[in-house]
Design an enzyme around this catalytic site. Structure first.
Site, PDB file in Angstrom:
ATOM      1  N   ARG A   1      28.441 -52.716 -23.001  1.00 59.11           N
ATOM      2  CA  ARG A   1      28.076 -53.806 -21.914  1.00 59.11           C
ATOM      3  C   ARG A   1      29.400 -54.810 -21.873  1.00 59.11           C
ATOM      4  O   ARG A   1      29.445 -55.762 -21.206  1.00 59.11           O
ATOM      5  CB  ARG A   1      26.890 -54.734 -22.318  1.00 59.11           C
TER       6      ARG A   1
ATOM      7  N   GLU B   1      31.046 -40.582  -3.366  1.00 62.22           N
ATOM      8  CA  GLU B   1      30.688 -40.573  -4.778  1.00 62.22           C
ATOM      9  C   GLU B   1      31.719 -39.883  -5.820  1.00 62.22           C
ATOM     10  O   GLU B   1      32.090 -40.218  -6.818  1.00 62.22           O
ATOM     11  CB  GLU B   1      29.382 -40.056  -5.204  1.00 62.22           C
TER      12      GLU B   1
ATOM     13  N   TRP C   1      32.574 -59.134 -22.547  1.00 61.72           N
ATOM     14  CA  TRP C   1      33.149 -58.813 -21.417  1.00 61.72           C
ATOM     15  C   TRP C   1      33.507 -59.944 -20.816  1.00 61.72           C
ATOM     16  O   TRP C   1      32.840 -60.667 -20.125  1.00 61.72           O
ATOM     17  CB  TRP C   1      32.311 -58.079 -20.405  1.00 61.72           C
TER      18      TRP C   1
ATOM     19  N   CYS D   1      27.985 -59.158 -21.006  1.00 59.38           N
ATOM     20  CA  CYS D   1      28.322 -58.850 -22.532  1.00 59.38           C
ATOM     21  C   CYS D   1      26.717 -58.531 -22.950  1.00 59.38           C
ATOM     22  O   CYS D   1      25.979 -58.116 -22.355  1.00 59.38           O
ATOM     23  CB  CYS D   1      28.185 -60.304 -23.156  1.00 59.38           C
TER      24      CYS D   1
ATOM     25  N   LYS E   1      29.344 -51.682 -17.574  1.00 55.97           N
ATOM     26  CA  LYS E   1      28.666 -50.649 -17.148  1.00 55.97           C
ATOM     27  C   LYS E   1      27.549 -51.596 -15.927  1.00 55.97           C
ATOM     28  O   LYS E   1      27.021 -50.937 -14.951  1.00 55.97           O
ATOM     29  CB  LYS E   1      27.746 -50.281 -18.360  1.00 55.97           C
TER      30      LYS E   1
ATOM     31  N   HIS F   1      42.852 -38.711  12.244  1.00 58.74           N
ATOM     32  CA  HIS F   1      42.756 -40.171  12.545  1.00 58.74           C
ATOM     33  C   HIS F   1      43.786 -41.154  11.649  1.00 58.74           C
ATOM     34  O   HIS F   1      43.610 -42.313  11.791  1.00 58.74           O
ATOM     35  CB  HIS F   1      41.510 -40.789  13.022  1.00 58.74           C
TER      36      HIS F   1
ATOM     37  N   LYS G   1      34.127 -41.344  -8.822  1.00 60.69           N
ATOM     38  CA  LYS G   1      34.131 -40.685 -10.027  1.00 60.69           C
ATOM     39  C   LYS G   1      35.163 -40.479 -10.579  1.00 60.69           C
ATOM     40  O   LYS G   1      35.809 -40.891 -12.028  1.00 60.69           O
ATOM     41  CB  LYS G   1      33.336 -39.373 -10.084  1.00 60.69           C
TER      42      LYS G   1
ATOM     43  N   ASN H   1      24.779 -64.046 -22.620  1.00 61.59           N
ATOM     44  CA  ASN H   1      25.354 -63.020 -21.756  1.00 61.59           C
ATOM     45  C   ASN H   1      25.038 -63.721 -20.472  1.00 61.59           C
ATOM     46  O   ASN H   1      23.923 -64.096 -20.084  1.00 61.59           O
ATOM     47  CB  ASN H   1      24.666 -61.753 -21.865  1.00 61.59           C
ATOM     48  N   GLY H   2      25.901 -63.739 -19.508  1.00 63.55           N
ATOM     49  CA  GLY H   2      25.903 -64.629 -18.204  1.00 63.55           C
ATOM     50  C   GLY H   2      26.940 -65.334 -17.792  1.00 63.55           C
ATOM     51  O   GLY H   2      27.815 -65.578 -18.480  1.00 63.55           O
TER      52      GLY H   2
ATOM     53  N   GLU I   1      37.408 -43.898 -11.258  1.00 63.28           N
ATOM     54  CA  GLU I   1      37.131 -44.742 -12.053  1.00 63.28           C
ATOM     55  C   GLU I   1      37.420 -44.576 -13.558  1.00 63.28           C
ATOM     56  O   GLU I   1      37.575 -45.215 -14.470  1.00 63.28           O
ATOM     57  CB  GLU I   1      35.798 -45.461 -11.878  1.00 63.28           C
TER      58      GLU I   1
HETATM   59  C1  AGP Z   1      29.307 -46.095 -10.830  1.00 63.03           C
HETATM   60  O1  AGP Z   1      30.026 -45.034 -11.697  1.00 63.03           O
HETATM   61  C2  AGP Z   1      29.955 -47.442 -11.632  1.00 63.03           C
HETATM   62  N1  AGP Z   1      29.729 -47.427 -12.715  1.00 63.03           N
HETATM   63  C3  AGP Z   1      29.560 -48.680 -10.658  1.00 63.03           C
HETATM   64  O2  AGP Z   1      30.153 -48.508  -9.096  1.00 63.03           O
HETATM   65  C4  AGP Z   1      28.187 -48.794 -10.386  1.00 63.03           C
HETATM   66  O3  AGP Z   1      27.528 -47.711  -9.737  1.00 63.03           O
HETATM   67  C5  AGP Z   1      27.731 -50.133  -9.666  1.00 63.03           C
HETATM   68  O4  AGP Z   1      28.388 -51.300 -10.331  1.00 63.03           O
HETATM   69  C6  AGP Z   1      26.486 -50.375  -9.561  1.00 63.03           C
HETATM   70  O5  AGP Z   1      25.578 -50.424 -10.686  1.00 63.03           O
HETATM   71  P1  AGP Z   1      24.105 -50.574 -10.656  1.00 63.03           P
HETATM   72  O6  AGP Z   1      23.570 -49.341 -10.129  1.00 63.03           O
HETATM   73  O7  AGP Z   1      23.643 -50.685 -12.137  1.00 63.03           O
HETATM   74  O8  AGP Z   1      23.467 -51.840  -9.889  1.00 63.03           O
END
Ligand code: AGP
Length: 618
Positions: A27, A491, A74, A2, A613, A514, A495, A100-101, A498
């Site tokens: 967040r 990657e 969140w 959060c 995030k 395979h 992208k 937050n936590g 997500e």
């Molecule tokens: C990547 O686009 C995602 N948002 C997610 O996989 C992210 O890379 C992952 O949660 C790691 O986050 P960090 O780099 O802040 O540790």
């Protein structure tokens, strides 16, 4: 995960809190709330739904008061609802908190408080904190008045009972002159103004008011008054510390004219490359050299038997590229592991190993846990992170910052490519230290030109946009590649999945036969990354295999390369660079493709469903 904020000063708190929450929405955004001290009462307004729902509610009423706290949520414990939103109060409603936590022992504390008459309104873990503070606050009421700050002591006492993570803001009716903040495992920053002070989970929420900040250290407590701030250790000893200066400009934390933060951040990459490289590349008479003054690699680095890299998500993909780079330039074995796997597989440690953790936020729970495990095993920890003052940056032995500036969009772009830059610099430096590389200048020269090449790719974004408008409805999109191209394919797939919610996967191109090729049909798009020149004929065969089964195909390869013109439906070319550095460029078209597909599908690329995030909980 959060976002929290708080204000004490001379302004009306409500607008200050709402503005700060807007900068923290990335967040978490399933609910939001504020509490403001008005005369002798805490007025709490909190709503399920994005921040604008709360803003609309507050537009119909004025809450006068210059002390307040705010929260954007969140959900982790208790589904998103008005009552589960923060702030939470104790039963009297005279103490309010934002958090937050995760409080891992909240159920036990809740039962303990209920056995003492505690009445709870929500299903959250957080609410127990408000009640616990009040429990001790009542105990301390019996003190001789004036012998100590009973609110601060009640907070400190409550914190000793908590297991888990917290960034807290606390205000109380009986103390209109102060705001208490505390952190453990979740980030919290104190902003220092003139006659006013702030707390926030992240810097962009403060920049409109101040650049002087305290990054709260682990388990520190801050008491903010209108005219000063006191810092304390968890034992209550006073801390004297100079503030840090934040030099981000506000614009760089805003959208800057782009439709979404993600598109801005994709375009930010040229600048991010320059900012990340410039202080570390020096042009001497004998050529380019790498300046690593900030991490002073000792001899142990040259003799290390192995490198272990751990991270999550995009950062883990950067680690995969790093593996190929370290093995190419420094001829050192590299083990790459997903942090959530590493932390539980009872790994074999060797204190001589180099242990690298990568995290944009520096707050990812699994990555922090993996780092702490390795640290306990005696490893030297080098962190690559984008967050100055983050938990990772403070607990690692060495820190290499990706000076990418704030990355607000949930989908990581510029943090990824600047992580690659740091990994390449480390691999080249290690190659020189280990004598595997006699001269890194050609590679360093190439790196110094990358920012311009990124800009050239971005100038062709309409080609990608048009391709996305034809392909965005495909059922399945597979990214394939070999060597560095395979690592980048991972990657590319993340992208796309997500933010467009398309089923998208990455395969080592050699693996198609395979199993994965069974998935290929007429509703499939296959994107091949082809930058490893000695393997082009293999990729030509792969493209033939998938197109003969009805798949559409796109190849991302070098400008001037014609090997794929006869076999692929589309070819997107990128400026030439040394094969081993290709990930710095080949990921850019894939970022744009994912962005345009998401927009075509009506999604918000900045706030994809189900994602946050920074994943600060398991
Ligand atoms: C990547 O686009 C995602 N948002 C997610 O996989 C992210 O890379 C992952 O949660 C790691 O986050 P960090 O780099 O802040 O540790």
């Amino acid at each position: 995960m959060c976002g929290i904020t708080g204000y004490i000063g001379y302004r009306q708190a409500t607008p200050v809190l709402l503005e700060a929450l807007k900068k923290l929405e990335y967040r978490g955004y399933d609910s939001a709330g504020i509490a403001v001290l008005h005369e002798d009462a805490l007025l709490v307004r909190k709503m399920k739904g994005p921040l604008q729902v709360l803003e609309a509610r507050l537009a119909t009423e004025t809450i006068a008061g210059s002390l307040g706290i705010g929260h954007t949520r969140w959900a982790t414990h208790g589904e998103p609802s008005d009552i589960n939103s923060h702030p939470h109060t104790d039963v009297s409603g005279r103490i309010a908190i934002v958090h937050n936590g995760i409080i891992e022992n909240y159920a036990k504390i809740k039962a303990w408080l209920q056995a003492r008459g505690g009445v709870f309104k929500s299903d959250t873990d957080t609410e127990v904190i408000a009640h616990l503070i009040n429990y001790y606050y009542q105990q301390y009421q019996k003190d001789i008045p004036g012998t100590r700050d009973i609110l601060l002591h009640a907070v400190q006492h409550a914190l000793t009972r908590l297991a888990g993570s917290y960034a807290l803001g606390v205000i109380a009716c009986d103390f209109p002159d102060r705001l208490i903040a505390a952190r453990k495992d979740s980030p919290l920053i104190v902003g220092l103004g003139e006659g006013e002070h702030f707390i926030a989970s992240d810097v962009p929420a403060l920049l409109a008011y101040t650049r002087e900040v305290y990054f709260l250290e682990e388990r520190e407590v801050a008491v903010l008054y209108r005219d000063h701030v006191d810092l304390f250790t968890e034992q209550g000893e006073k801390i004297i510390r100079a503030p840090s200066h934040v030099d981000w400009d506000l614009a760089s934390a805003e959208k800057g004219g782009y439709a979404h933060f993600m598109l801005k951040e994709i375009h930010d990459q040229a600048k991010a490359f320059t900012d990340t490289l410039r202080p570390r590349l020096t042009l001497e008479a004998q050529g380019w050299d790498i300046n690593f003054d900030e991490i002073k690699l000792d001899a142990g680095w040259a003799e290390a038997p192995r490198i272990v890299i751990t991270a999550c998500g995009t950062a883990w993909h950067a680690a995969m590229v790093g593996k190929y780079a370290f093995e190419r330039f420094a001829r050192i074995p590299v083990e790459v592991d997903i942090a959530s796997e590493y932390r539980y597989r009872n790994p074999v440690f060797n204190p001589q190993d180099i242990f690298i953790v990568i995290s944009q936020s520096g707050e990812t729970a699994d990555t922090l846990a993996a780092m702490r495990l390795a640290k306990k095993g005696g490893a030297r920890i080098l962190a690559i992170t984008n967050a100055v003052g983050s938990t990772l940056s403070r607990e690692a032995d060495l820190v290499l910052y990706t000076w990418a500036g704030p990355e607000i969009a949930v989908a990581s772009t510029k943090a990824f490519t600047t992580q690659l830059l740091c990994l390449y610099l480390l691999a080249l430096k290690l190659g020189l230290l280990r004598g595997c590389l006699s001269d890194a200048s050609p590679y360093l020269q190439a790196l110094s030109e990358v920012a311009d090449k990124v800009a050239r790719i971005l100038n062709q974004k309409e080609l990608i946009q048009r391709f996305a408008s034809r392909q965005f409805n495909k059922d399945k999109v597979f990214f394939i590649g070999r060597q560095f191209d395979y690592a980048v394919s991972l990657e590319c797939a993340l992208k796309l999945k997500e933010i467009s919610y398309t089923h998208s996967e990455a395969f080592a191109a050699g693996e198609l036969k395979h199993g994965p090729i069974a998935l290929v049909d007429t509703n499939t798009l296959v994107v091949a990354l082809a930058t490893q020149r000695e393997l082009f004929d293999k990729i030509v065969s792969n493209i033939r295999e998938v197109t003969s089964r009805g798949a559409a195909s796109l190849v991302i390869t070098w400008e001037g390369e014609s090997a794929f013109d006869a076999v692929a439906d589309e070819v997107f070319t990128i400026p030439q660079i040394e094969d081993s550095l290709s990930p710095l460029l080949s990921i850019i078209p894939a970022q744009l493709f994912a962005y345009y597909c998401a927009v075509q599908r009506g999604n918000d690329p900045d706030k994809p469903r189900n994602l946050a995030k920074s994943v600060t909980v398991e």
